[in-house]
Design a protein around this motif. Structure first.
Motif, PDB file in Angstrom:
ATOM      1  N   LEU A  54       0.367  -1.418   0.018  1.00  0.00           N
ATOM      2  CA  LEU A  54      -0.293   0.290   0.105  1.00  0.00           C
ATOM      3  C   LEU A  54       0.689   1.158   0.128  1.00  0.00           C
ATOM      4  CD1 LEU A  54      -2.434   1.476   0.236  1.00  0.00           C
ATOM      5  CD2 LEU A  54      -2.576   1.081   2.904  1.00  0.00           C
ATOM      6  N   ASN A  55       2.371   1.172   1.337  1.00  0.00           N
ATOM      7  CA  ASN A  55       2.693   2.606   1.043  1.00  0.00           C
ATOM      8  C   ASN A  55       3.843   2.517   0.224  1.00  0.00           C
ATOM      9  OD1 ASN A  55       2.230   4.174   3.646  1.00  0.00           O
ATOM     10  ND2 ASN A  55       1.342   2.146   3.799  1.00  0.00           N
ATOM     11  N   GLY A  56       3.755   1.349  -0.824  1.00  0.00           N
ATOM     12  CA  GLY A  56       5.515   1.298  -1.539  1.00  0.00           C
ATOM     13  C   GLY A  56       7.229   1.372  -0.982  1.00  0.00           C
ATOM     14  N   ALA A  57       6.960   0.628   0.065  1.00  0.00           N
ATOM     15  CA  ALA A  57       7.331   0.203   1.198  1.00  0.00           C
ATOM     16  C   ALA A  57       8.564  -0.866   0.963  1.00  0.00           C
ATOM     17  CB  ALA A  57       7.223   0.322   2.447  1.00  0.00           C
ATOM     18  N   LYS A  58       9.377  -1.154   1.317  1.00  0.00           N
ATOM     19  CA  LYS A  58      10.590  -2.118   1.467  1.00  0.00           C
ATOM     20  C   LYS A  58      10.205  -3.058   2.560  1.00  0.00           C
ATOM     21  CE  LYS A  58      15.391  -3.033   1.523  1.00  0.00           C
ATOM     22  NZ  LYS A  58      16.835  -2.791   0.686  1.00  0.00           N
ATOM     23  N   VAL A  59      10.670  -4.353   2.232  1.00  0.00           N
ATOM     24  CA  VAL A  59      10.751  -5.007   3.850  1.00  0.00           C
ATOM     25  C   VAL A  59      11.807  -5.787   3.622  1.00  0.00           C
ATOM     26  CG1 VAL A  59       9.341  -7.552   4.346  1.00  0.00           C
ATOM     27  CG2 VAL A  59       7.496  -5.396   3.271  1.00  0.00           C
ATOM     28  N   TYR A  60      12.232  -5.766   5.383  1.00  0.00           N
ATOM     29  CA  TYR A  60      13.168  -6.437   5.380  1.00  0.00           C
ATOM     30  C   TYR A  60      12.348  -7.682   6.818  1.00  0.00           C
ATOM     31  CZ  TYR A  60      16.572  -2.689   4.653  1.00  0.00           C
ATOM     32  OH  TYR A  60      17.147  -1.505   4.379  1.00  0.00           O
ATOM     33  N   ALA A  61      13.283  -8.825   5.311  1.00  0.00           N
ATOM     34  CA  ALA A  61      13.008 -10.298   6.777  1.00  0.00           C
ATOM     35  C   ALA A  61      13.896 -10.373   7.254  1.00  0.00           C
ATOM     36  CB  ALA A  61      12.245 -10.838   5.679  1.00  0.00           C
ATOM     37  N   VAL A  62      13.570 -10.581   8.794  1.00  0.00           N
ATOM     38  CA  VAL A  62      14.602 -11.242   9.946  1.00  0.00           C
ATOM     39  C   VAL A  62      14.192 -11.579  10.483  1.00  0.00           C
ATOM     40  CG1 VAL A  62      15.623  -9.671  11.768  1.00  0.00           C
ATOM     41  CG2 VAL A  62      14.818  -8.529   9.969  1.00  0.00           C
ATOM     42  N   HIS A  63      14.740 -12.820  10.464  1.00  0.00           N
ATOM     43  CA  HIS A  63      14.882 -14.072  11.814  1.00  0.00           C
ATOM     44  C   HIS A  63      16.463 -13.866  12.700  1.00  0.00           C
ATOM     45  CE1 HIS A  63      13.393 -17.816  13.110  1.00  0.00           C
ATOM     46  NE2 HIS A  63      15.341 -18.072  13.117  1.00  0.00           N
ATOM     47  N   VAL A  64      16.135 -14.089  14.121  1.00  0.00           N
ATOM     48  CA  VAL A  64      16.964 -14.144  14.700  1.00  0.00           C
ATOM     49  C   VAL A  64      17.623 -15.215  15.597  1.00  0.00           C
ATOM     50  CG1 VAL A  64      18.456 -12.820  16.907  1.00  0.00           C
ATOM     51  CG2 VAL A  64      16.486 -11.710  15.535  1.00  0.00           C
ATOM     52  N   ILE A  65      18.042 -15.936  15.624  1.00  0.00           N
ATOM     53  CA  ILE A  65      18.694 -17.424  16.234  1.00  0.00           C
ATOM     54  C   ILE A  65      19.298 -16.707  17.740  1.00  0.00           C
ATOM     55  CG2 ILE A  65      20.285 -19.340  16.058  1.00  0.00           C
ATOM     56  CD1 ILE A  65      19.452 -18.727  12.791  1.00  0.00           C
ATOM     57  N   ASP A  66      18.679 -17.192  18.591  1.00  0.00           N
ATOM     58  CA  ASP A  66      18.943 -17.225  19.926  1.00  0.00           C
ATOM     59  C   ASP A  66      20.532 -18.412  20.283  1.00  0.00           C
ATOM     60  OD1 ASP A  66      19.259 -16.523  22.650  1.00  0.00           O
ATOM     61  OD2 ASP A  66      17.489 -16.645  23.088  1.00  0.00           O
ATOM     62  N   PRO A  67      21.455 -17.511  20.575  1.00  0.00           N
ATOM     63  CA  PRO A  67      22.889 -18.360  20.735  1.00  0.00           C
ATOM     64  C   PRO A  67      22.921 -19.567  22.256  1.00  0.00           C
ATOM     65  CG  PRO A  67      23.027 -16.232  21.272  1.00  0.00           C
ATOM     66  CD  PRO A  67      21.728 -16.388  20.672  1.00  0.00           C
TER      67      PRO A  67
END
Length: 324
Positions: free
Chosen positions: A184-197
Motif C-alpha cells: 500500500l505504501n510502496g515500502a521495502k520489507v526487511y525479513a529478519v530471523h534471529v537465532i538465540d545463541p
C-alpha cells in the motif's frame, strides 16, 4: 513454510483509540497515513475512564466532570475524524464510558474491526509502552492486530518495514499484514530471523551442533516464506538471519536500517503463541523507537485466506464463539 499466491484482503475496518494527547494524535496521524486502504472505515474512539468512581453514586460535581470529559472526548475524536476525512476515509466517532482497554477491545470485537491503533501513553503520562498502561492492556486483551505508535523523533517516513519471521502460525498472519501494508505504501520489507545463541557453550556436543544447524535451517525457511509472499505482489524484500537476543537484535536492526514499523507475531520463547510479559513481542514493544504491529495467532480473518504448511494448502479454521 511455503507461501501461496492468493492475496490477503483484510476487511479494512480500523479502530484508532485517542485520549486527546499529543501522543495519541501522532498515533492517529501514523495510522491514517500508513493504513489508507481503499474503502477503509475508521472508528475514532475515546473512552471516559469511569473506574475511579466505582459504585459510589455520581453527584453533581462528578456529573459535571464527566460532561467535561465528554467534551474532551468529542474534541479528541474530531481530530481523528478530520484527518481521516482528509485522507478520503470513511470515519465514525464514538465516545464510550468504562475501563478504557476493555471498552476499546470490546468495541473492536463488536464491530469486527481488523486492526486497533493506539499511542504508547499511559495514565502516568510517561511516553513508553509499560506494564499497566492502556496500550499494554489492549495488546494483551485484543484478538486482532494492534499497532502501537509512540511519538517519533523523525517525522519523515523512510518507507521501510521490518517483519520478524519465524515458522509459527502467528508469523504467517504477521507476514500477510506486513506485506499488505508495505504494498500500500510502496515500502521495502526487511525479513529478519534471529537465532538465540543458547547452544554456544555446548557447541562441542554433537547434539548441540545439530540443533544449531536445525535452527539455521528454520531461519532460512522463515525468511524464504516472507520473500516469496513479498515478491508475489511486487514488494521489494531483503532478508537477514541474525544471532543474539531476539528482541534486542530486532530493535537494533530496525534502528540501524531506519525502518518505519516493526511487525511481529505474538510468539514467546516458550512456543506458546501468546503475548506475555517475557515474550519477544513484548520486549520489542517496550524497547522499539518506532511503531510496532503485534499480530496475534488467535486473530480470525473475516475473509478466509489460504496458507501453505508442509507443502499442502489448507484453510485456516474459523474459531467458534466459545474460542473467541
Amino acid at each position: 513454510m511455503e507461501g501461496g499466491n492468493e492475496k490477503f484482503k483484510p476487511q479494512r475496518k480500523i479502530l484508532i483509540a485517542t485520549d486527546g494527547s499529543e501522543a495519541s494524535e501522532k498515533a492517529a496521524d501514523f495510522g491514517i497515513e500508513t493504513l489508507r486502504f481503499e474503502g477503509a472505515k475508521v472508528y475514532a474512539v475515546y473512552v471516559i475512564d469511569t473506574g475511579s468512581y466505582g459504585s459510589v453514586p455520581i453527584d453533581e460535581k462528578k456529573f459535571k466532570k464527566i460532561e467535561q470529559l465528554e467534551e474532551i472526548g468529542h474534541k479528541a475524536t474530531s481530530y481523528v475524524e478530520e484527518k481521516a476525512k482528509a485522507a478520503g476515509m470513511e470515519v465514525e466517532s464514538i465516545v464510550l464510558k468504562g475501563n478504557p482497554a476493555e471498552e476499546i477491545v470490546d468495541f473492536a470485537e463488536d464491530q469486527r474491526v481488523d486492526m486497533i491503533v493506539v499511542g504508547s501513553l499511559g495514565k502516568s503520562g510517561i511516553e513508553r509502552f509499560m506494564l499497566g498502561t492502556v496500550s499494554e492492556k489492549v495488546v494483551r486483551r485484543a484478538k486482532i492486530p494492534v499497532l502501537v505508535v509512540r511519538k517519533q523523533k523523525e517525522e519523515k517516513l523512510h518507507k521501510q518495514i521490518l517483519i520478524a519471521a519465524d515458522c509459527s502460525k502467528a508469523t504467517e498472519k504477521a507476514v500477510d499484514f506486513g506485506i499488505e501494508i508495505a504494498k500500500l505504501n510502496g515500502a521495502k520489507v526487511y525479513a529478519v530471523h534471529v537465532i538465540d545463541p543458547i547452544f554456544n557453550d555446548l557447541m562441542e556436543e554433537a547434539w548441540a551442533a545439530n540443533a544449531y544447524e536445525q535452527f539455521k535451517k528454520i531461519g532460512r525457511e522463515a525468511i524464504s516464506y516472507v520473500e516469496e509472499k513479498a515478491k508475489a505482489v511486487g514488494v521489494k524484500v531483503e532478508s537477514s538471519v541474525l544471532e543474539g537476543n531476539p528482541a534486542e537484535e530486532i530493535v537494533d536492526f530496525a534502528e540501524e536500517q531506519k525502518v518505519d514499523m516493526i511487525v511481529v507475531g505474538s510468539l514467546g520463547k516458550s512456543g506458546y503463541e501468546q503475548f506475555s510479559i517475557g515474550s519477544v513481542s513484548a520486549k520489542v514493544l517496550r524497547n522499539a523507537k518506532v511503531p510496532v504491529l503485534v499480530v496475534h495467532d488467535i486473530y480470525e480473518f473475516v475473509e478466509l485466506f489460504r496458507r501453505c504448511q508442509k507443502g499442502e494448502e489448507v484453510l485456516a479454521p474459523a474459531m467458534s464463539e466459545k474460542e473467541q
